[in-house]
Design a protein around this motif. Sequence first.
Motif, PDB file in Angstrom:
ATOM      1  N   LYS A  63       0.927  -1.366   0.168  1.00  0.00           N
ATOM      2  CA  LYS A  63       0.019   0.177   0.084  1.00  0.00           C
ATOM      3  C   LYS A  63       0.977   1.200  -0.110  1.00  0.00           C
ATOM      4  CE  LYS A  63      -3.936  -2.137   2.268  1.00  0.00           C
ATOM      5  NZ  LYS A  63      -4.551  -2.365   3.512  1.00  0.00           N
ATOM      6  N   PRO A  67      -5.574   5.802   0.643  1.00  0.00           N
ATOM      7  CA  PRO A  67      -6.734   5.026  -0.238  1.00  0.00           C
ATOM      8  C   PRO A  67      -7.511   5.968  -0.964  1.00  0.00           C
ATOM      9  CG  PRO A  67      -7.347   4.888   2.103  1.00  0.00           C
ATOM     10  CD  PRO A  67      -5.930   5.768   2.183  1.00  0.00           C
ATOM     11  N   TRP A 116      -3.358   5.044   5.524  1.00  0.00           N
ATOM     12  CA  TRP A 116      -4.262   3.936   5.496  1.00  0.00           C
ATOM     13  C   TRP A 116      -4.864   3.339   6.824  1.00  0.00           C
ATOM     14  CZ3 TRP A 116      -5.993   1.083   1.334  1.00  0.00           C
ATOM     15  CH2 TRP A 116      -5.310   1.389   0.246  1.00  0.00           C
TER      16      TRP A 116
END
Length: 150
Positions: A63, A67, A116
């Motif tokens: 990641k 997001p 995140w």
Amino acid sequence: MGSLVVVLSGSRHIAQLPARHKFSVNMMNSFYVTVSVLAFMACSVSSDIAQVKYLGGITFLLKDRCPEYASDFEISNYKQCAENEILHTQCTTDRLKTGDKLTVPTFTDICSAVCWGEDVKKIHDCPYNGRRLDGKGRAGSSRVDQGLAD
């Protein structure tokens, strides 16, 4: 002749194969499950995922950034963090039943982990900085390209 193995997917009949092909079917099913999971992950987290090479030359999908659903405030915080912090691959370490520790990269950097929503107490700088395959960020450790010893 040999017995037959029926391979089912849900309630649909896919094939009937001789029992001697059972191992091949299991390998094929494992492959399809793995590909399906990876495809689902890529679709469900289509925002920012980076390919990062880590120890043994293994490429991880980590990641990166924030997001898709992040607020403007969170994105602003990420950008400020990225400008002011030394960006180093973030890992998590778990203890195996044998007592050994397993360390695996989870985020491209601390700023991404925060964006995140990761609990920063559960992650740490990886022993070696991974090398991003997109060329962004610091160069990363040359150690990640070396093969693992058996």
